[in-house]
Design a protein around this motif. Structure first.
Motif, mmCIF file in Angstrom:
data_model
loop_
_atom_site.group_PDB
_atom_site.id
_atom_site.type_symbol
_atom_site.label_atom_id
_atom_site.label_comp_id
_atom_site.label_asym_id
_atom_site.label_seq_id
_atom_site.Cartn_x
_atom_site.Cartn_y
_atom_site.Cartn_z
ATOM 1 N N ALA A 9 -4.792 -1.203 -4.996
ATOM 2 C CA ALA A 9 -4.107 -1.647 -6.220
ATOM 3 C C ALA A 9 -4.801 -1.095 -7.464
ATOM 4 O O ALA A 9 -4.160 -0.872 -8.495
ATOM 5 N N ALA A 10 -6.117 -0.874 -7.349
ATOM 6 C CA ALA A 10 -6.870 -0.317 -8.483
ATOM 7 C C ALA A 10 -6.774 1.211 -8.523
ATOM 8 O O ALA A 10 -7.439 1.858 -9.340
ATOM 9 N N ASN B 254 -6.734 -3.758 0.047
ATOM 10 C CA ASN B 254 -5.568 -3.902 -0.831
ATOM 11 C C ASN B 254 -5.976 -3.911 -2.301
ATOM 12 O O ASN B 254 -5.287 -3.330 -3.152
ATOM 13 N N SER B 255 -7.102 -4.548 -2.613
ATOM 14 C CA SER B 255 -7.522 -4.588 -4.020
ATOM 15 C C SER B 255 -7.977 -3.202 -4.476
ATOM 16 O O SER B 255 -7.708 -2.802 -5.613
ATOM 17 N N GLN C 256 -1.659 1.488 2.674
ATOM 18 C CA GLN C 256 -1.162 2.228 1.500
ATOM 19 C C GLN C 256 0.333 2.519 1.619
ATOM 20 O O GLN C 256 0.962 2.894 0.640
#
Ligand SMILES: [Zn+2]
Ligand SMILES: [Zn+2]
Length: 212
Positions: A171-172, A167-168, A210
């Motif tokens: 998000a990036a 998830n990180s 995603q």
């Protein structure tokens, strides 16, 4: 390995529809009734055109209890986890749990996101099962060796870490190729095994997360 008892079969449970857990249905179907979640029957019915499959004859939505003279067996459904028809089987007196494929003791889990499975749903189910089971429960995983709650918690921690990490990355703004290059990290690489390699696990996480 301990021997199986030679008593007659009374009940058969399909923990979900995958062939490695239902492939012997036609062999056993005439010996005892097959129990499963309703979605297992539906998914197996859809395959019945191509190959002969014996379908579950007793289905449920949430679960069902089976009372034997000296044992209570609790079948509980968890929605959208490994598939959309997962059941765990808990033998109360013996304090033994069969998780079906809600536990891969052997390594990274297979999560069938094309058949109602979900990475987040899988983790939710695993956490709930751990919370409701006694600490000294003996666990029969879907894949891997006979085990316990400590190992199940390690499995849950690995999935929690995996979801957070991917998830990180998402998000990036990282894409699948970049995430594959970054990998799962050194603490969890050793969960890779021949069926669910690190690459396959990462691809499942990316494909499912995603969309959220
Ligand atoms: Zn499976
Ligand atoms: Zn399996």
């Amino acid at each position: 390995m301990t021997n199986l008892s030679n008593h007659d079969l009374k009940y058969i449970v399909n923990t979900h529809f995958h062939g490695d857990h239902t492939g012997s249905n036609s062999h056993f179907a005439h010996k005892a009734p097959i129990f499963a979640h309703q979605n297992v029957r539906e998914r197996l019915s859809n395959q019945a055109a191509e190959k002969s499959v014996a379908l579950p004859v007793v289905t449920y939505e949430q679960g069902v209890n089976i009372y034997l003279s000296d044992e209570t067996i609790k079948l509980s459904h968890f929605p959208n986890a490994h598939t959309d028809g997962d059941t765990i089987v808990y033998f109360k007196e013996a304090n033994v749990l069969h998780t079906g494929d809600l536990f891969f003791e052997i390594g990274f889990p297979y999560i069938d996101i094309n058949n109602g499975g979900s990475v987040e749903g899988y983790l939710t189910a695993v956490r709930k099962i751990i919370a409701q089971m006694p600490d000294d429960v003996v666990i029969i995983p879907g894949h891997g060796k006979l085990t316990n709650k400590v190992r199940y918690q390690e499995f849950a921690d690995m999935i929690t870490y995996s979801i957070k990490r991917i998830n990180s990355f998402l998000a990036a703004g990282k894409n699948e190729q970049e995430i594959l290059a970054l990998g799962i990290g050194e603490n969890y690489q050793h969960w890779s095994w021949y069926f669910i390699t690190e690459e396959k696990w990462l691809k499942t996480l990316v494909a499912d997360l995603q969309e959220n």
